[in-house]
Design a protein around this motif. Structure first.
Motif, PDB file in Angstrom:
ATOM      1  N   SER A  18       0.854  -1.170   0.000  1.00 55.60           N
ATOM      2  CA  SER A  18       0.000   0.000   0.000  1.00 55.60           C
ATOM      3  C   SER A  18       0.897   1.230   0.000  1.00 55.60           C
ATOM      4  O   SER A  18       1.732   1.381   0.884  1.00 55.60           O
ATOM      5  CB  SER A  18      -0.877  -0.045   1.245  1.00 55.60           C
ATOM      6  OG  SER A  18      -1.678   1.086   1.321  1.00 55.60           O
ATOM      7  N   VAL A  19       0.732   2.086  -1.005  1.00 53.03           N
ATOM      8  CA  VAL A  19       1.544   3.298  -1.124  1.00 53.03           C
ATOM      9  C   VAL A  19       0.621   4.504  -1.028  1.00 53.03           C
ATOM     10  O   VAL A  19      -0.279   4.674  -1.844  1.00 53.03           O
ATOM     11  CB  VAL A  19       2.326   3.328  -2.452  1.00 53.03           C
ATOM     12  CG1 VAL A  19       3.113   4.624  -2.582  1.00 53.03           C
ATOM     13  CG2 VAL A  19       3.247   2.131  -2.566  1.00 53.03           C
ATOM     14  N   THR A  20       0.856   5.330  -0.018  1.00 52.39           N
ATOM     15  CA  THR A  20       0.093   6.559   0.162  1.00 52.39           C
ATOM     16  C   THR A  20       0.902   7.713  -0.413  1.00 52.39           C
ATOM     17  O   THR A  20       2.044   7.931  -0.019  1.00 52.39           O
ATOM     18  CB  THR A  20      -0.187   6.811   1.652  1.00 52.39           C
ATOM     19  OG1 THR A  20      -0.893   5.688   2.177  1.00 52.39           O
ATOM     20  CG2 THR A  20      -1.012   8.066   1.846  1.00 52.39           C
ATOM     21  N   VAL A  21       0.316   8.428  -1.356  1.00 55.59           N
ATOM     22  CA  VAL A  21       0.967   9.584  -1.958  1.00 55.59           C
ATOM     23  C   VAL A  21       0.602  10.802  -1.137  1.00 55.59           C
ATOM     24  O   VAL A  21      -0.579  11.061  -0.894  1.00 55.59           O
ATOM     25  CB  VAL A  21       0.542   9.761  -3.424  1.00 55.59           C
ATOM     26  CG1 VAL A  21       1.186  10.992  -4.035  1.00 55.59           C
ATOM     27  CG2 VAL A  21       0.894   8.522  -4.229  1.00 55.59           C
ATOM     28  N   LEU A  22       1.614  11.521  -0.681  1.00 54.73           N
ATOM     29  CA  LEU A  22       1.393  12.698   0.141  1.00 54.73           C
ATOM     30  C   LEU A  22       0.551  13.715  -0.629  1.00 54.73           C
ATOM     31  O   LEU A  22       0.884  14.107  -1.730  1.00 54.73           O
ATOM     32  CB  LEU A  22       2.739  13.315   0.534  1.00 54.73           C
ATOM     33  CG  LEU A  22       2.716  14.329   1.655  1.00 54.73           C
ATOM     34  CD1 LEU A  22       2.224  13.684   2.941  1.00 54.73           C
ATOM     35  CD2 LEU A  22       4.084  14.904   1.884  1.00 54.73           C
ATOM     36  N   GLY A  23      -0.602  14.082  -0.072  1.00 54.26           N
ATOM     37  CA  GLY A  23      -1.486  15.049  -0.694  1.00 54.26           C
ATOM     38  C   GLY A  23      -2.607  14.425  -1.508  1.00 54.26           C
ATOM     39  O   GLY A  23      -3.426  15.124  -2.064  1.00 54.26           O
ATOM     40  N   SER A  24      -2.644  13.106  -1.579  1.00 58.94           N
ATOM     41  CA  SER A  24      -3.683  12.435  -2.344  1.00 58.94           C
ATOM     42  C   SER A  24      -4.645  11.734  -1.398  1.00 58.94           C
ATOM     43  O   SER A  24      -4.343  11.506  -0.233  1.00 58.94           O
ATOM     44  CB  SER A  24      -3.056  11.400  -3.284  1.00 58.94           C
ATOM     45  OG  SER A  24      -4.046  10.716  -4.007  1.00 58.94           O
ATOM     46  N   GLY A  53      -6.147   8.459 -12.551  1.00 53.75           N
ATOM     47  CA  GLY A  53      -6.546   9.850 -12.723  1.00 53.75           C
ATOM     48  C   GLY A  53      -6.598  10.630 -11.421  1.00 53.75           C
ATOM     49  O   GLY A  53      -7.408  11.538 -11.266  1.00 53.75           O
ATOM     50  N   ARG A  54      -5.724  10.306 -10.495  1.00 53.00           N
ATOM     51  CA  ARG A  54      -5.736  10.982  -9.195  1.00 53.00           C
ATOM     52  C   ARG A  54      -5.105  12.363  -9.277  1.00 53.00           C
ATOM     53  O   ARG A  54      -4.338  12.667 -10.177  1.00 53.00           O
ATOM     54  CB  ARG A  54      -4.981  10.136  -8.167  1.00 53.00           C
ATOM     55  CG  ARG A  54      -5.679   8.840  -7.855  1.00 53.00           C
ATOM     56  CD  ARG A  54      -4.979   8.164  -6.728  1.00 53.00           C
ATOM     57  NE  ARG A  54      -5.609   6.911  -6.387  1.00 53.00           N
ATOM     58  CZ  ARG A  54      -5.663   6.444  -5.163  1.00 53.00           C
ATOM     59  NH1 ARG A  54      -5.128   7.116  -4.167  1.00 53.00           N
ATOM     60  NH2 ARG A  54      -6.231   5.290  -4.909  1.00 53.00           N
ATOM     61  N   LEU A  55      -5.462  13.168  -8.282  1.00 52.89           N
ATOM     62  CA  LEU A  55      -4.911  14.519  -8.163  1.00 52.89           C
ATOM     63  C   LEU A  55      -4.167  14.639  -6.848  1.00 52.89           C
ATOM     64  O   LEU A  55      -4.536  13.987  -5.883  1.00 52.89           O
ATOM     65  CB  LEU A  55      -6.034  15.556  -8.228  1.00 52.89           C
ATOM     66  CG  LEU A  55      -6.775  15.628  -9.554  1.00 52.89           C
ATOM     67  CD1 LEU A  55      -7.953  16.575  -9.429  1.00 52.89           C
ATOM     68  CD2 LEU A  55      -5.866  16.055 -10.677  1.00 52.89           C
ATOM     69  N   PHE A  91       3.738   2.088   2.710  1.00 55.31           N
ATOM     70  CA  PHE A  91       4.761   3.060   2.352  1.00 55.31           C
ATOM     71  C   PHE A  91       4.129   4.400   2.042  1.00 55.31           C
ATOM     72  O   PHE A  91       2.932   4.482   1.770  1.00 55.31           O
ATOM     73  CB  PHE A  91       5.549   2.567   1.125  1.00 55.31           C
ATOM     74  CG  PHE A  91       6.239   1.251   1.354  1.00 55.31           C
ATOM     75  CD1 PHE A  91       7.483   1.202   1.938  1.00 55.31           C
ATOM     76  CD2 PHE A  91       5.628   0.069   0.987  1.00 55.31           C
ATOM     77  CE1 PHE A  91       8.114  -0.008   2.165  1.00 55.31           C
ATOM     78  CE2 PHE A  91       6.252  -1.150   1.201  1.00 55.31           C
ATOM     79  CZ  PHE A  91       7.497  -1.189   1.792  1.00 55.31           C
ATOM     80  N   SER A  92       4.955   5.447   2.075  1.00 51.32           N
ATOM     81  CA  SER A  92       4.530   6.794   1.710  1.00 51.32           C
ATOM     82  C   SER A  92       5.437   7.300   0.607  1.00 51.32           C
ATOM     83  O   SER A  92       6.654   7.122   0.659  1.00 51.32           O
ATOM     84  CB  SER A  92       4.619   7.736   2.907  1.00 51.32           C
ATOM     85  OG  SER A  92       3.695   7.364   3.883  1.00 51.32           O
ATOM     86  N   LEU A  93       4.842   7.940  -0.389  1.00 51.06           N
ATOM     87  CA  LEU A  93       5.581   8.488  -1.515  1.00 51.06           C
ATOM     88  C   LEU A  93       5.433   9.998  -1.503  1.00 51.06           C
ATOM     89  O   LEU A  93       4.317  10.511  -1.394  1.00 51.06           O
ATOM     90  CB  LEU A  93       5.018   7.916  -2.827  1.00 51.06           C
ATOM     91  CG  LEU A  93       5.725   8.305  -4.110  1.00 51.06           C
ATOM     92  CD1 LEU A  93       7.094   7.647  -4.192  1.00 51.06           C
ATOM     93  CD2 LEU A  93       4.889   7.899  -5.313  1.00 51.06           C
ATOM     94  N   CYS A  94       6.551  10.709  -1.582  1.00 50.09           N
ATOM     95  CA  CYS A  94       6.472  12.168  -1.648  1.00 50.09           C
ATOM     96  C   CYS A  94       7.534  12.690  -2.600  1.00 50.09           C
ATOM     97  O   CYS A  94       8.521  12.022  -2.894  1.00 50.09           O
ATOM     98  CB  CYS A  94       6.607  12.797  -0.266  1.00 50.09           C
ATOM     99  SG  CYS A  94       8.171  12.532   0.522  1.00 50.09           S
ATOM    100  N   GLY A 118       4.572  18.174   7.168  1.00 48.05           N
ATOM    101  CA  GLY A 118       3.280  18.180   6.498  1.00 48.05           C
ATOM    102  C   GLY A 118       2.222  17.444   7.290  1.00 48.05           C
ATOM    103  O   GLY A 118       1.100  17.896   7.423  1.00 48.05           O
ATOM    104  N   THR A 119       2.568  16.285   7.850  1.00 45.75           N
ATOM    105  CA  THR A 119       1.578  15.522   8.592  1.00 45.75           C
ATOM    106  C   THR A 119       1.325  16.115   9.962  1.00 45.75           C
ATOM    107  O   THR A 119       0.199  16.110  10.444  1.00 45.75           O
ATOM    108  CB  THR A 119       1.994  14.048   8.731  1.00 45.75           C
ATOM    109  OG1 THR A 119       3.286  13.986   9.332  1.00 45.75           O
ATOM    110  CG2 THR A 119       2.004  13.361   7.380  1.00 45.75           C
ATOM    111  N   SER A 120       2.360  16.649  10.607  1.00 54.34           N
ATOM    112  CA  SER A 120       2.138  17.226  11.930  1.00 54.34           C
ATOM    113  C   SER A 120       1.407  18.563  11.835  1.00 54.34           C
ATOM    114  O   SER A 120       0.682  18.942  12.743  1.00 54.34           O
ATOM    115  CB  SER A 120       3.469  17.406  12.666  1.00 54.34           C
ATOM    116  OG  SER A 120       4.264  18.365  12.013  1.00 54.34           O
ATOM    117  N   GLY A 121       1.578  19.281  10.725  1.00 50.73           N
ATOM    118  CA  GLY A 121       0.883  20.551  10.538  1.00 50.73           C
ATOM    119  C   GLY A 121      -0.628  20.379  10.474  1.00 50.73           C
ATOM    120  O   GLY A 121      -1.384  21.213  10.950  1.00 50.73           O
ATOM    121  N   ILE A 122      -1.056  19.266   9.897  1.00 52.20           N
ATOM    122  CA  ILE A 122      -2.490  18.979   9.813  1.00 52.20           C
ATOM    123  C   ILE A 122      -3.055  18.782  11.209  1.00 52.20           C
ATOM    124  O   ILE A 122      -4.108  19.306  11.543  1.00 52.20           O
ATOM    125  CB  ILE A 122      -2.733  17.734   8.940  1.00 52.20           C
ATOM    126  CG1 ILE A 122      -2.339  18.040   7.495  1.00 52.20           C
ATOM    127  CG2 ILE A 122      -4.182  17.278   9.014  1.00 52.20           C
ATOM    128  CD1 ILE A 122      -2.294  16.815   6.604  1.00 52.20           C
TER     129      ILE A 122
END
Length: 138
Positions: A18-24, A53-55, A91-94, A118-122
């Motif tokens: 599982s890959v999480t794209v930062l901001g998606s 087709g993700r943003l 995993f995380s992709l940035c 980025g994650t702590s700012g949220i």
């Protein structure tokens, strides 16, 4: 009746990652071989991301991205490392930062700081907003 013969797997075991794209929104899930290099996993993730087709639109240059394993406190994974050697499946992709302050550690600390910030700012914004809510009395 046909007999089922198990094929020998010469390239290692398949892994569902599982890959999480930062901001998606939401992770991308796909199967890779545990012997695949991190660079190949980044390439597959970018292609899957674009196909869905993700943003935001990321592009296809895999050299502009870093893959992290958020479960293990570490630097970005090396592109030449085998994905199965990490022992994790999330995993995380940035994107790599565009700043010039990347000398010294191949940009690993800079991009990790951006990911963590980025994650702590949220969370900080959510806590700040929660604390400023006024409770109305009857």
């Amino acid at each position: 009746m046909a007999l089922y013969t198990k094929k020998k797997n010469k390239g290692g075991n398949p892994l569902l990652i599982s890959v999480t794209v930062l901001g998606s929104s939401g992770p991308i899930r796909f199967v890779v071989n545990e012997e695949q290099l991190v660079a190949a996993v980044i390439d597959t993730a970018l292609k899957s991301y674009a196909r869905e087709g993700r943003l935001p639109v990321l592009g296809s240059d895999l050299n502009g991205f870093l893959l992290y394993c958020p479960e293990v406190e570490s630097d970005a994974l090396s592109p030449w490392e085998r994905i199965g050697s990490v022992g994790e499946r999330k995993f995380s992709l940035c994107k790599k930062p565009k700043s010039d302050g990347m000398e010294g550690n191949n940009g690993r600390r800079s991009s990790e700081a951006i990911y963590r910030k980025g994650t702590s700012g949220i969370w900080k914004a959510w806590i700040r907003k929660s604390l400023t809510l006024k409770i109305s009395s009857h």
